[in-house]
Write an enzyme that holds these catalytic residues in place. Structure first.
Site, PDB file in Angstrom:
ATOM      1  N   ASP A   5       0.844  -1.200   0.000  1.00  0.00           N
ATOM      2  CA  ASP A   5       0.000   0.000   0.000  1.00  0.00           C
ATOM      3  C   ASP A   5       0.881   1.252   0.000  1.00  0.00           C
ATOM      4  O   ASP A   5       0.386   2.375  -0.106  1.00  0.00           O
ATOM      5  CB  ASP A   5      -1.020  -0.012   1.147  1.00  0.00           C
ATOM      6  CG  ASP A   5      -0.376  -0.026   2.518  1.00  0.00           C
ATOM      7  OD1 ASP A   5       0.864  -0.123   2.612  1.00  0.00           O
ATOM      8  OD2 ASP A   5      -1.127   0.073   3.522  1.00  0.00           O
ATOM      9  N   SER A   6       2.216   1.048   0.070  1.00  0.00           N
ATOM     10  CA  SER A   6       3.143   2.166  -0.127  1.00  0.00           C
ATOM     11  C   SER A   6       3.004   2.742  -1.528  1.00  0.00           C
ATOM     12  O   SER A   6       3.526   3.829  -1.806  1.00  0.00           O
ATOM     13  CB  SER A   6       4.591   1.714   0.102  1.00  0.00           C
ATOM     14  OG  SER A   6       4.877   0.558  -0.672  1.00  0.00           O
ATOM     15  N   GLU A  34       8.729  -4.106  10.877  1.00  0.00           N
ATOM     16  CA  GLU A  34       9.081  -2.775  10.343  1.00  0.00           C
ATOM     17  C   GLU A  34       9.404  -1.792  11.467  1.00  0.00           C
ATOM     18  O   GLU A  34       8.670  -1.708  12.462  1.00  0.00           O
ATOM     19  CB  GLU A  34       7.909  -2.227   9.499  1.00  0.00           C
ATOM     20  CG  GLU A  34       8.202  -0.813   8.959  1.00  0.00           C
ATOM     21  CD  GLU A  34       7.247  -0.333   7.886  1.00  0.00           C
ATOM     22  OE1 GLU A  34       6.351  -1.109   7.473  1.00  0.00           O
ATOM     23  OE2 GLU A  34       7.403   0.826   7.456  1.00  0.00           O
ATOM     24  N   ASP A  82      -0.919  -6.320  -0.565  1.00  0.00           N
ATOM     25  CA  ASP A  82      -1.204  -5.677   0.714  1.00  0.00           C
ATOM     26  C   ASP A  82      -2.699  -5.427   0.841  1.00  0.00           C
ATOM     27  O   ASP A  82      -3.330  -4.981  -0.133  1.00  0.00           O
ATOM     28  CB  ASP A  82      -0.486  -4.316   0.740  1.00  0.00           C
ATOM     29  CG  ASP A  82       0.260  -4.069   2.029  1.00  0.00           C
ATOM     30  OD1 ASP A  82       0.115  -4.872   2.972  1.00  0.00           O
ATOM     31  OD2 ASP A  82       1.003  -3.076   2.079  1.00  0.00           O
ATOM     32  N   GLU A  84      -1.576  -5.654   8.208  1.00  0.00           N
ATOM     33  CA  GLU A  84      -0.884  -5.066   9.361  1.00  0.00           C
ATOM     34  C   GLU A  84      -1.613  -5.395  10.661  1.00  0.00           C
ATOM     35  O   GLU A  84      -2.849  -5.391  10.691  1.00  0.00           O
ATOM     36  CB  GLU A  84      -0.817  -3.539   9.205  1.00  0.00           C
ATOM     37  CG  GLU A  84       0.036  -3.085   8.044  1.00  0.00           C
ATOM     38  CD  GLU A  84       0.141  -1.562   7.940  1.00  0.00           C
ATOM     39  OE1 GLU A  84      -0.332  -0.844   8.852  1.00  0.00           O
ATOM     40  OE2 GLU A  84       0.702  -1.099   6.926  1.00  0.00           O
TER      41      GLU A  84
END
Ligand code: KIV
Length: 282
Positions: free
Chosen positions: A45-46, A183, A84, A116
């Protein structure tokens, strides 16, 4: 011909050869990553930040991610293709999460999904795994929690937070996640988690002890603004090279050096003469 990378083959890499993962968002990016022998391509999703210029990953949704997943899949990579799950695609209900994970697989062609969060996402993770979709976990600095964390801050810096994170990672591994992204955490916490969990860990700003490393495509290739977080090593400066190339292109247009005679289509002398004759007689 190298063998296709799968979720079980990544799971079996614990303690073995280090896993190389990179994000990609489109067809050429996936072709480049695959040619380089990367093990896992993450449609992160970056994309929100590096492709769409958004400030946070909270702004990207299922439809945009799906478009990126389809573009990557068209490259038919040997690498495992992981999509993602964007913010709010797995927070509303367990059913909704399974439907959205299923869309990434059925409509996008993803071979696994990443989401996440730690123990509080276990119900969702179990349901997605029950639908036979491999899940990659993600703990530590989870960018979708930017507001809850009070900014993009290194996580696990105090004993209690580090212990909680270790428990989160263990729970994800025990639930059946085939790997867990760590992360933005101190190196020692990355090392402890890696020693403690059965699933391979893949670090981004988590130190050298993890079972693999991941970076964002635009960061590792120097395609960004030039300002990168501490954990990024740009292996190329493609943005500068692209600017220099386009400056030369612009200069050649101005001077008339582009296009050259070799770069144009020609008519035969016969047809040219015929054409000019026709025009002259008008
Ligand atoms: O979206 C992303 O690029 C990610 C990586 C940083 C792991 O989640």
């Amino acid at each position: 011909m190298r063998e296709k990378v799968t979720a079980p083959s990544i799971r079996a890499r614990k303690g073995g050869p280090k896993i190389a993962m990179v994000t990609a968002y489109d067809y050429p990016g996936a072709v480049i990553a695959d040619r380089a022998g990367i093990d896992i391509i993450l449609i992160g999703d970056s994309a929100a930040n590096v492709v769409h210029g958004m400030a946070t990953t909270l702004e990207i949704g299922m439809e945009e991610i799906l478009t990126h997943v389809r573009a990557v899949k068209r490259a038919d990579p040997r690498a495992l293709v992981v999509a993602d799950m964007p913010w709010l695609s797995f927070h509303i209900s367990v059913e909704d999460a399974v439907v959205n994970a299923g869309r990434l697989v059925r409509e996008g062609g993803a071979e696994a999904v990443k989401l996440e969060g730690g123990r509080k996402r276990l119900a969702v993770i179990n349901a997605i795994l029950d639908a036979e979709i491999p899940v990659m976990g993600h703990v530590g600095l989870t960018p979708q929690s930017v507001h809850a964390m009070g900014g993009f801050k290194v996580q696990g810096k105090v004993v209690q937070a580090a212990r909680e994170m270790i428990e989160d990672a263990k729970a994800l591994s025990e639930a059946g996640c085939f790997s867990v992204v760590l992360e933005g955490i101190p190196d020692v916490v990355g090392e402890l988690i890696t020693k403690d969990v059965d699933a391979p860990t893949i670090g981004i700003g988590a130190g050298p002890a993890t079972d693999g490393q991941v970076l964002v495509f635009h960061d590792v290739l120097g395609l960004g603004s030039g300002e990168y977080p501490k954990f990024v090593r740009p292996y190329a400066d493609l943005a500068d090279q692209a600017v220099a190339a386009l400056e030369r292109f612009r200069a050649d247009i101005s001077s008339g050096a582009f296009p050259s005679d070799d770069e144009v289509y020609h008519l035969s002398d016969e047809v040219t003469a015929e054409l000019l004759k026709g025009l002259e007689s008008r």
